[in-house]
Design an enzyme around this catalytic site. Structure first.
Site, mmCIF file in Angstrom:
data_model
loop_
_atom_site.group_PDB
_atom_site.id
_atom_site.type_symbol
_atom_site.label_atom_id
_atom_site.label_comp_id
_atom_site.label_asym_id
_atom_site.label_seq_id
_atom_site.Cartn_x
_atom_site.Cartn_y
_atom_site.Cartn_z
ATOM 1 N N GLY A 151 52.123 -27.772 41.198
ATOM 2 C CA GLY A 151 50.754 -28.251 41.416
ATOM 3 C C GLY A 151 50.550 -28.733 42.840
ATOM 4 O O GLY A 151 51.323 -28.403 43.743
ATOM 5 N N HIS A 164 50.496 -21.793 48.235
ATOM 6 C CA HIS A 164 50.504 -21.360 46.827
ATOM 7 C C HIS A 164 49.478 -20.249 46.609
ATOM 8 O O HIS A 164 49.727 -19.282 45.890
ATOM 9 C CB HIS A 164 50.138 -22.521 45.901
ATOM 10 C CG HIS A 164 51.106 -23.667 45.911
ATOM 11 N ND1 HIS A 164 50.773 -24.905 46.394
ATOM 12 C CD2 HIS A 164 52.382 -23.749 45.482
ATOM 13 C CE1 HIS A 164 51.814 -25.717 46.262
ATOM 14 N NE2 HIS A 164 52.803 -25.047 45.714
#
Ligand code: PAF
Length: 283
Positions: free
Chosen positions: A33, A39
């Site tokens: 996360g 990402h």
């Protein structure tokens, strides 16, 4: 479009078996996360290569050797889901902790060799935690391809070794590090730096790239590495935990860059404002 968040393995398996029945290729992007552009570049690579993409978000306690680091790790599930929405991923798997570590969990995946030095030496147990959770995420998602950033280059080699050794039928794909304009590698840990710290941290990459150029020109690591460590400290870092020149294939320590047939990489871990930053560049 909002992306369905799945928290239970049974629900993930139901989707995965529909996809497999339809002959679709599934990609997974494992994350903890606090998603950033690094990402999202992995998500883009997965979308380009696969029919279905699952992003996993799980802050894995087993890979933190420092309880304070675990407690301070940013948890931003809502913002992460918003960031993923435009990418058209098929599921965000945010497993409840018992879906990864059920009561009585007693197994451990330990990788030797590429896991022994640098991060493995400085963070005892870290790669056991990574290899264990990633093995589970590979098996749970049943993905055909998994996408990892080269920012954590040693992790990439550890995960690849683990999948190969355990015959998990997945291809581990490495993707280039995404950097800020200064060269600072994107990392969820950058969120913990002050504005001044971000500026200082940005001085690391030019030091590494000029060291890489000197090594590529035939220089020897001992004196050049010492000078680069001094430069990193002069840039405002509090400590250089390691600065290593290693084979890009098996992470053997090197004294000189080995030429085009034996690719080498520089690796660094350094502390700034109580935050541990890592980076690496090809030589
Ligand atoms: O790189 C990370 O974020 C983590 O180490 C990973 C691969 C998601 C395993 O928890």
């Amino acid at each position: 479009m909002t992306v369905p968040i799945i928290r239970r393995l049974a629900a993930l398996r139901a989707k995965q078996s529909d996809w497999t029945r339809a002959g679709e290729k599934v990609g997974v992007v494992p994350t903890m996360g606090a998603l950033h552009a690094g990402h999202l570049s992995l998500v883009e690579a997965a979308k380009a290569a696969c029919d279905r993409v699952v992003v996993t978000i799980f802050v894995n306690p087993k890979q933190f050797n420092n309880p304070e680091d675990l407690a301070n790790y940013p948890r931003t599930e809502h913002e992460d889901a918003i960031k993923l929405a435009p990418y058209g991923v098929d599921a965000i798997y945010v497993p409840d902790p018992d879906q990864i570590y059920p009561d009585g969990f007693a197994s451990n995946v330990a990788v030797a060799g590429v896991a022994d030095q640098m991060e493995g030496a400085c963070r005892p147990g870290h790669f056991d935690g990574v290899a264990t959770v990633v093995a589970k995420l590979f098996l749970q998602t049943g993905a055909h391809q998994a996408f990892f950033g080269e920012k954590d280059y040693q992790q990439l080699l550890v995960v690849r070794r683990m999948a190969r050794d355990l015959d998990i039928p997945i291809e581990v794909v490495g993707c280039p590090t995404v950097r800020e304009a200064s060269g600072l590698a994107m990392s969820s840990r950058n969120l913990r730096l002050s504005a001044a710290g971000v500026k200082q941290a940005g001085m690391m990459h030019p030091i590494l790239t000029s060291l890489a150029a000197e090594l590529a020109a035939g220089g020897s690591f001992a004196p050049l590495g010492k000078q680069a460590e001094a430069d990193i400290l002069a840039a405002g870092f509090d400590e250089v935990e390691y600065l290593s020149l290693c084979s890009a294939v098996d992470l053997r320590a090197l004294e000189t860059a080995g030429g085009p047939d034996h690719p080498a990489r520089l690796f660094v871990a350094a502390w700034l404002e109580g935050v541990r930053l890592i980076d690496n560049v090809a030589v």
